[in-house]
Design a protein around this motif. Sequence first.
Motif, mmCIF file in Angstrom:
data_model
loop_
_atom_site.group_PDB
_atom_site.id
_atom_site.type_symbol
_atom_site.label_atom_id
_atom_site.label_comp_id
_atom_site.label_asym_id
_atom_site.label_seq_id
_atom_site.Cartn_x
_atom_site.Cartn_y
_atom_site.Cartn_z
ATOM 1 N N LYS A 1 -17.336 -0.477 -14.240
ATOM 2 C CA LYS A 1 -16.348 -1.854 -14.267
ATOM 3 C C LYS A 1 -16.878 -2.642 -13.020
ATOM 4 C CE LYS A 1 -11.294 -2.905 -13.902
ATOM 5 N NZ LYS A 1 -10.197 -2.280 -13.981
ATOM 6 N N GLN A 2 -16.898 -2.283 -11.778
ATOM 7 C CA GLN A 2 -17.295 -3.231 -10.851
ATOM 8 C C GLN A 2 -18.597 -3.860 -10.995
ATOM 9 O OE1 GLN A 2 -17.974 -1.532 -6.743
ATOM 10 N NE2 GLN A 2 -16.591 -2.835 -6.116
ATOM 11 N N VAL A 3 -19.762 -3.072 -11.650
ATOM 12 C CA VAL A 3 -20.959 -3.858 -12.186
ATOM 13 C C VAL A 3 -20.905 -4.662 -13.009
ATOM 14 C CG1 VAL A 3 -23.231 -3.399 -13.051
ATOM 15 C CG2 VAL A 3 -22.199 -1.566 -11.103
ATOM 16 N N LEU A 4 -20.104 -4.550 -14.073
ATOM 17 C CA LEU A 4 -19.653 -5.378 -15.031
ATOM 18 C C LEU A 4 -19.112 -6.733 -14.476
ATOM 19 C CD1 LEU A 4 -18.734 -2.853 -17.931
ATOM 20 C CD2 LEU A 4 -20.524 -4.482 -18.070
ATOM 21 N N ARG A 5 -18.086 -6.490 -13.672
ATOM 22 C CA ARG A 5 -17.115 -7.785 -13.287
ATOM 23 C C ARG A 5 -18.199 -8.776 -12.377
ATOM 24 N NH1 ARG A 5 -11.920 -8.847 -13.035
ATOM 25 N NH2 ARG A 5 -11.253 -6.916 -13.015
ATOM 26 N N ASN A 6 -19.138 -8.142 -11.391
ATOM 27 C CA ASN A 6 -20.068 -8.782 -10.882
ATOM 28 C C ASN A 6 -21.138 -9.363 -11.760
ATOM 29 O OD1 ASN A 6 -22.684 -8.896 -8.892
ATOM 30 N ND2 ASN A 6 -20.739 -9.314 -7.555
ATOM 31 N N ALA A 7 -21.766 -8.926 -12.618
ATOM 32 C CA ALA A 7 -22.669 -9.445 -13.415
ATOM 33 C C ALA A 7 -22.022 -10.582 -14.336
ATOM 34 C CB ALA A 7 -23.311 -8.219 -14.386
ATOM 35 N N PHE A 8 -21.146 -10.475 -14.958
ATOM 36 C CA PHE A 8 -20.383 -11.369 -15.801
ATOM 37 C C PHE A 8 -20.014 -12.743 -14.866
ATOM 38 C CE2 PHE A 8 -19.964 -8.467 -19.038
ATOM 39 C CZ PHE A 8 -19.599 -9.021 -20.087
#
Length: 838
Positions: free
Chosen positions: A504-511
């Motif tokens: 989740k945290q990785v996805l939010r940052n990448a987006f």
Amino acid sequence: MSHFIRRMERIFIMSNKIYPLAYKLSPEQICTLYYLGFPDTWKASLLEIAKNHNPRFKDEYGLPTDPLKKMVNSWMEGIIALAPLKKGSCDEHWLTSNQEYSEKDIQVLCNIIKVWVKATYVTSSKASSVVRKQANDFCDGIQAESLRVLQTKAECRLTLEDGTVCGEAYQAIPLLAVNRLLGREIVLNGQTLRFCYGARNQLISQPITAAGNQHQYSFVFEFSVQTTPPKRRVLLLCQMSIRRWIYDVSRDDCVSFLSENVNAHIKISQDKYCQVPIAYDYSAGQIDWKEPDRECYNIWGYEQLPTAKEVIANPAAHAARILLPYKNGMSGFATPKIKTGVSVVDKALLYQEIDTLLGGMVCERPEAERVSRRGQKFAVYKSPQEYESREEFRKWVSSCAETDEIVFELYGLWSDSEQRDLLNRIQEKIWKDFGKDESTSSLHIRCLQKEVGDFADGMPNNRKSTKIDRCEEIVEKLGQADFVTACVFVLPAPEYYYGQGDPKQVLRNAFARTGRIVQFINPDGDINQNKIENTVYDLYRQLGVVTLLDFRKRMPDLAAVPCVGMHLSKQVMGIANKGRFLPVYVTVDVLAGKTRVQCDAFPRRMVSYREACLEMAKLFWKNDLEQCCVNASRLPAKQKLIELKSRYYRKEDSVLLIVQSDGDTRSVWGGISDKEIGEYAMADRYCPEQINAGESKKPYMMSLADSGIRIMRIRSNQEVPDYYTGLSEKSTDELLQYSSTSGMFKYDDVYWGIHERANDFQYINSFKESKINYPEHRFAERDMVELYPLQVQSGDDAVDWVFHTNALRHISIQYSQSTVLPLPLHLAKSLEEYLFDA
């Protein structure tokens, strides 16, 4: 019928009062304090070791004694204070206690110091062989006699006639209260509660076994001394809660993947539990007792501990001696049937019983009276559907988001019928809000259906390098967004990734790095319309649509005043190193729908709210983040107040600055502390002649008189008391019932705000049920926030500004109920979800 019940029966008609869970202290209380000095030769040796260990070590920072302080507080009784050790510090009163040091105490302290030194300089992976040798030599040379000869004592007057206390009282009085209650018993609805020591300034009841299910829980009582400005009159606060004990595991392999700290409560006598943390040791690949605390436990010669693995694997077998607290969402363990929360019924009765046991320590009970003011509430729409037309809503969103086109991307497994249905319902909600897209629309909307692919796959581990690599991969696959883009992403709950890394945290940052704000939704459980709406509204909030004002109705007189929230983001993380505190300012022009974010670590100092979400995500990747945080934290209040004063220099050109007061914020703005406020010379009520806009040790006095600046200080943490209410008219001797209340209440010179009660059984039942009779019921009560007008102008009615600040808690788009913080601070805190911690 007890005297307390009769008293409450007499006051139920006075519903205009609330009663804080706090006690006024009796004046002229005297206590003998015992001191230990710290040997000069020891400090000199430790300063040398610290310099060799860290070439950047500075004398003014002092030795890293925080871990030592925690161990001393945990493993020695009666400790009031442990002073910092710095070059040039006076160390005669290094350690303060309310009881005389025994020979055993001094020997234990020597051993704790050794544990601290070895953990800091010997077992540390960063320690050189030279430093390890120096630290071991230091430990070998420690002799108890060096401390024994540095003992002194003195009489101390803790409480004064004017309702204030001396400096030592802040730590001494909670300790004295705990000592008075330790081992005593009270009866609550037929259940005997025995007070046991649980931690520093904390008592727990002996475990209570719930009838019918054999699950166990304890009441927790946390004591602290707090003050209210401006006269610094003190209250002894008693915060009450429920601690549930783990009774079983839900998976055989939970031992291998326990990653969050669990403070095991170990019974060492009839009335005392000590706490030893259990944590996952990644280097050893297993869970274990936290080594420094295990060594401290062994110093006392208590009964040998079983292995942490044995305790975790079978909690019930060890429950007579070792208790493990349960936290919501803790994976691997069976969920207790006991629910959280202490009911208002129990709070009122427990408060009275404790009042009796404290005896002469406390005097009259405090109470706060209701304050009323009409015409202060904002009129808001509960839903975009309430706008007169969809085009009116589009215009508002266009103004707030500062764009004429928004692309909504919906990510999920579209081949999965449940996820497809969920995403279709979200898309349907968006189209209902905005209506059909026309060529003449002021804001154009597009919804794109996106396959999630492998974006939602778990990661092989939670290592920093793994998160960074995955983030880079996603950024490359996504590509940069060409328009203002808002995404909804269907993602399973963290439990789904058991044994893997939650993405989740990785996805939010990448987006965010590709220009996309993103809102996640869990496809599990009951997907009702409320969950759909909360998801969509939170997405709108990230776009900058922070409220839905109903301009058909009259707005409050102060509605046009710009509101600025000063927020301190804590321990911002960077790819190269750990950042520090980072001040963030959110300015909301409620009527115009404009929200601006100012942060000195951003490439552009002032950006829109949507852009601020994206910039927060990018902070992690700045190699100079630490220095950026340091620069931004240099007298941030001074910089902001000078800027505001130059713009709002006339009293008629108003601006409201709202700041939350806690220990971290007070470290960068000393002028908002009760101590500093108490020393201000006042031209009028809530009108100081000057305020300190600097740090406590670097004051910068400035006058805001006759300017347009008003400042409201907010407290919403453990420094604010809990409360109970008066009895309801429906109350009887057989069934006590308490009245629900909300609004603004005044106590001395501060104001306490309470939300309206939610129409929810956990709130409703709290006013008429006891945990003893209904342990499987969850109880809740609206939190109380404190508002203090730090600065108003002559001729102002401070109550107007208090009510206006409180009204800003009621207008957030995300919630039908009030938020804890006023809108600018709520928005600032919400930005932190975009901070990346790899």
